[in-house]
Design a protein around this motif. Sequence first.
Motif, PDB file in Angstrom:
ATOM      1  N   ALA A   1      -6.951 -19.491  39.059  1.00 37.11           N
ATOM      2  CA  ALA A   1      -5.699 -18.741  38.863  1.00 37.11           C
ATOM      3  C   ALA A   1      -4.654 -19.610  38.164  1.00 37.11           C
ATOM      4  CB  ALA A   1      -5.181 -18.237  40.204  1.00 37.11           C
ATOM      5  N   LEU A   2      -4.581 -20.871  38.540  1.00 38.26           N
ATOM      6  CA  LEU A   2      -3.638 -21.779  37.887  1.00 38.26           C
ATOM      7  C   LEU A   2      -4.018 -21.985  36.422  1.00 38.26           C
ATOM      8  CD1 LEU A   2      -3.185 -24.380  40.747  1.00 38.26           C
ATOM      9  CD2 LEU A   2      -1.418 -22.832  39.859  1.00 38.26           C
ATOM     10  N   ARG A   3      -5.307 -22.145  36.153  1.00 37.62           N
ATOM     11  CA  ARG A   3      -5.765 -22.299  34.773  1.00 37.62           C
ATOM     12  C   ARG A   3      -5.374 -21.070  33.946  1.00 37.62           C
ATOM     13  NH1 ARG A   3     -10.923 -22.247  35.308  1.00 37.62           N
ATOM     14  NH2 ARG A   3     -11.172 -24.474  35.622  1.00 37.62           N
ATOM     15  N   ALA A   4      -5.610 -19.886  34.497  1.00 38.91           N
ATOM     16  CA  ALA A   4      -5.286 -18.651  33.782  1.00 38.91           C
ATOM     17  C   ALA A   4      -3.793 -18.586  33.453  1.00 38.91           C
ATOM     18  CB  ALA A   4      -5.709 -17.440  34.613  1.00 38.91           C
ATOM     19  N   GLN A   5      -2.963 -18.980  34.411  1.00 40.40           N
ATOM     20  CA  GLN A   5      -1.516 -18.958  34.169  1.00 40.40           C
ATOM     21  C   GLN A   5      -1.113 -19.989  33.120  1.00 40.40           C
ATOM     22  OE1 GLN A   5       0.749 -16.748  35.271  1.00 40.40           O
ATOM     23  NE2 GLN A   5      -0.949 -15.656  36.218  1.00 40.40           N
ATOM     24  N   ARG A   6      -1.736 -21.170  33.164  1.00 44.14           N
ATOM     25  CA  ARG A   6      -1.437 -22.211  32.167  1.00 44.14           C
ATOM     26  C   ARG A   6      -1.817 -21.730  30.774  1.00 44.14           C
ATOM     27  NH1 ARG A   6      -4.654 -25.371  29.667  1.00 44.14           N
ATOM     28  NH2 ARG A   6      -6.370 -25.292  31.172  1.00 44.14           N
ATOM     29  N   GLU A   7      -3.015 -21.173  30.658  1.00 41.02           N
ATOM     30  CA  GLU A   7      -3.485 -20.693  29.364  1.00 41.02           C
ATOM     31  C   GLU A   7      -2.644 -19.523  28.867  1.00 41.02           C
ATOM     32  OE1 GLU A   7      -7.626 -19.996  30.168  1.00 41.02           O
ATOM     33  OE2 GLU A   7      -8.159 -22.091  29.732  1.00 41.02           O
TER      34      GLU A   7
END
Length: 66
Positions: free
Chosen positions: A9-15
Amino acid sequence: MTREEVGAALRAQREKRGLTQEELAFRMDTSPSLISRIENGRENFTIATLLRMLDELDVACQLIAH
């Protein structure tokens, strides 16, 4: 949520925000390898680290819980 789910979820938000791991790490004054380990579910991060990431990504806690 599992550590892996939080990381994804954090990766998705960063991207979504167009940031690289290096850029986020710079903003957090940490290493890109820590960001990678968190996003891949290989790091037992502290609540303080999680809150800092959420702050830098301008994300509410509820967004990663869904």
